[in-house]
Design a protein around this motif. Structure first.
Motif, short mmCIF file in Angstrom:
data_model
loop_
_atom_site.label_atom_id
_atom_site.label_comp_id
_atom_site.label_asym_id
_atom_site.label_seq_id
_atom_site.Cartn_x
_atom_site.Cartn_y
_atom_site.Cartn_z
N HIS A 116 0.78 -1.16 0.02
CA HIS A 116 0.61 0.06 0.16
C HIS A 116 0.45 0.89 -0.18
O HIS A 116 1.89 1.13 0.70
CB HIS A 116 -1.30 -0.37 1.29
CG HIS A 116 -1.66 0.89 0.97
ND1 HIS A 116 -1.95 2.60 1.59
CD2 HIS A 116 -3.65 0.66 1.22
CE1 HIS A 116 -2.29 2.77 1.36
NE2 HIS A 116 -3.82 2.40 1.07
N HIS A 117 0.67 2.32 -0.96
CA HIS A 117 1.28 3.30 -0.92
C HIS A 117 1.63 3.79 0.06
O HIS A 117 2.81 4.94 0.67
CB HIS A 117 0.92 4.47 -2.39
CG HIS A 117 1.63 5.61 -2.78
ND1 HIS A 117 2.78 5.44 -2.95
CD2 HIS A 117 1.59 6.93 -2.46
CE1 HIS A 117 3.36 6.69 -2.97
NE2 HIS A 117 2.32 7.66 -3.11
N LEU A 118 0.48 4.78 0.79
CA LEU A 118 0.66 5.17 2.19
C LEU A 118 1.78 4.40 3.51
O LEU A 118 2.51 5.03 3.53
CB LEU A 118 -0.66 6.16 2.54
CG LEU A 118 -1.84 6.59 1.41
CD1 LEU A 118 -2.88 6.81 2.38
CD2 LEU A 118 -0.80 7.52 1.03
N SER A 120 3.66 2.42 2.75
CA SER A 120 5.30 2.83 2.38
C SER A 120 5.24 4.30 2.62
O SER A 120 6.67 4.69 3.28
CB SER A 120 5.08 2.56 0.80
OG SER A 120 4.82 1.32 -0.06
N HIS A 121 5.22 5.86 2.39
CA HIS A 121 5.50 6.58 2.89
C HIS A 121 5.72 6.91 3.97
O HIS A 121 6.86 6.80 4.98
CB HIS A 121 4.22 8.14 2.59
CG HIS A 121 3.87 8.25 1.25
ND1 HIS A 121 5.35 8.91 1.08
CD2 HIS A 121 3.10 8.49 0.46
CE1 HIS A 121 4.98 9.62 -0.23
NE2 HIS A 121 3.43 8.97 -0.97
N ILE A 122 4.88 6.28 5.27
CA ILE A 122 5.12 6.01 6.32
C ILE A 122 6.49 5.52 6.58
O ILE A 122 7.67 6.10 7.59
CB ILE A 122 3.87 5.31 7.30
CG1 ILE A 122 2.44 6.19 7.69
CG2 ILE A 122 4.72 5.13 8.35
CD1 ILE A 122 1.66 5.39 8.25
N GLY A 314 9.38 13.00 -0.83
CA GLY A 314 8.44 11.44 -2.76
C GLY A 314 8.42 10.96 -2.27
O GLY A 314 8.66 9.60 -2.06
N ASP A 315 7.21 11.00 -3.97
CA ASP A 315 7.42 9.27 -4.27
C ASP A 315 8.95 8.57 -4.81
O ASP A 315 9.47 9.19 -5.37
CB ASP A 315 6.47 9.08 -5.06
CG ASP A 315 5.16 9.36 -4.92
OD1 ASP A 315 4.49 9.12 -3.55
OD2 ASP A 315 4.54 9.56 -5.64
N ASN A 316 9.12 7.00 -3.81
CA ASN A 316 10.85 6.57 -4.99
C ASN A 316 9.72 5.10 -3.57
O ASN A 316 9.59 4.52 -3.88
CB ASN A 316 11.29 6.95 -3.35
CG ASN A 316 11.20 6.57 -1.99
OD1 ASN A 316 12.13 5.73 -1.29
ND2 ASN A 316 10.82 8.02 -1.09
MG LIG Z 1 2.76 9.78 -3.06
#
Ligand SMILES: [Mg+2]
Ligand SMILES: Nc1ncnc2c1ncn2[C@@H]1O[C@H](COP(=O)(O)OP(=O)(O)OP(=O)(O)O)[C@@H](O)[C@H]1O
Length: 349
Positions: A116-118, A120-122, A314-316
């Protein structure tokens, strides 16, 4: 364990290779320069660019990680698992990453972990640092598409306790930048303009929400628009995209600084309320593109407050790899690549 991760949820095509806690490579190709001309992301253009870029990006990740064979082929024998962002994001963009990961998992017979993308952000807060957050924690996810307060009591355990009822805070930065005639993406250009502005010049309201931990940013966006129209001496029907021609540079800086201060104050007020509700919390964790904001970092700076390294905000794909590592350690089983589900789901489940 060596994890290869792929991220393509919006307009960055990324691949990273993580060996235990060591990042062997982290390749990010951004499409920002393409979308500057349009003032925002065009989903189909983004998907087409992912298609062209994804295989060279994966090759580069193998090169940077020094995982090439003598024949200069990608050495898949060294990879133990493949992780990929599967939701949320732009459907066409996600499809390129997930189909690539799925094909590679089948071809090279590797376990596949949809992430899940969020989450990953965490987990970007666990990258390249010895000082990691302690549980229980509160995470404030502030990105282009989401604004959420999430409580975690242990790894891979997420509970949303507050969320935006309308716009995300990053989206609000992007839209207000457009009104002020500042370039895309709006976050960094508002932050740059705000450095020369007076944050007390304009007062904007702080929205009230039924759940005090929820957010609402659409009212703030409208409040800025109305104040700009008033300041420029035009009516409510004056087109927002023409206002930039009436604004002087110092007015733009003052609007940027006043809006940025209001957005930061709202975020920190909500977080303080959440902290009061959960006094057992040991760490506060910021995540997502808006967490790169320097004024926010300064205002929130305190012991046990964590921000990702700016290159990971940011996204990575490095954050996808580390999130997968903690999922695997928590006992999550790989997904059958033939049954990979990418139905759009925003909430962490
Ligand atoms: Mg993002
Ligand atoms: N310095 C900054 N200050 C404020 N906002 C910023 C800054 N740098 C980037 N942003 C904002 O961060 C957002 C992009 O973050 P991110 O890439 O995490 O979002 P996304 O992936 O598009 O959305 P989501 O993660 O919700 O799917 C944009 O709205 C951008 O304007």
């Amino acid at each position: 364990m060596i994890i290869l991760a792929i991220e393509s949820s919006c307009d960055e095509t990324a691949c990273a290779i993580l060996k235990d806690d060591e990042l062997l490579s982290n390749v990010v190709v951004s499409q920002i320069d393409i979308f500057k001309a349009y003032g925002g992301v065009i989903p189909e253009v983004a998907a087409r660019n992912h298609l062209e870029t994804i295989l060279p990006v994966i090759d580069q990740a193998f090169s940077d990680a020094k995982l090439k064979t003598k024949d200069d082929e990608n050495d898949w024998s060294k990879i133990d698992a493949i992780a990929v962002t599967h939701t949320p994001g732009l459907l066409g963009s996600l499809l390129i990453g997930t189909l690539t990961a799925r094909t590679l998992a089948i071809l090279h017979n590797k376990p596949l972990y949809p992430i899940h993308h969020l989450k990953s952000h965490i987990y970007s807060n666990w990258l390249e640092t010895e000082h990691t957050p302690e549980f229980p924690l509160l995470a404030l996810v502030i990105s282009g598409g989401h604004t959420q307060i999430i409580r975690m009591t242990r790894h891979n355990d997420f509970k949303i306790i507050g969320t935006t009822l309308d716009d995300a805070v990053g989206e609000c930065f992007d839209k207000i930048a457009k009104i002020l005639g500042l370039p895309y993406p709006g976050g960094p250009s508002i932050a740059a303009a705000a450095e020369h502005g007076n944050p007390k010049k304009y007062a904007f309201p702080h929205p009230k929400t039924e759940n005090p931990l929820d957010f609402s940013f659409s009212g703030l966006k409208t409040a800025v628009l109305r104040t700009v129209q008033k300041e420029c001496g035009v009516g409510l029907d004056y087109p927002s995209h023409d206002l930039k021609n009436l604004l002087k540079p110092e007015q733009i800086s003052d609007f940027a600084a006043s809006f940025q201060k209001t957005a930061i104050d709202i975020l920190l007020e909500k977080l303080q309320t959440a902290y009061k509700n959960y006094p057992d919390v040991k760490s506060i964790v910021f995540a997502g593109g808006v967490s790169a904001n320097k004024a926010l970092r300064k205002a929130a700076n305190a012991k046990n407050v964590f921000f990702p390294e700016p290159k990971f905000s940011g996204d990575n794909a490095a954050m996808v790899a580390i999130a997968a590592k903690y999922e695997i350690e928590s006992g999550v089983k790989p997904t059958d690549p033939y049954k990979l589900d990418i139905s759009p789901r925003s909430a962490i489940q």
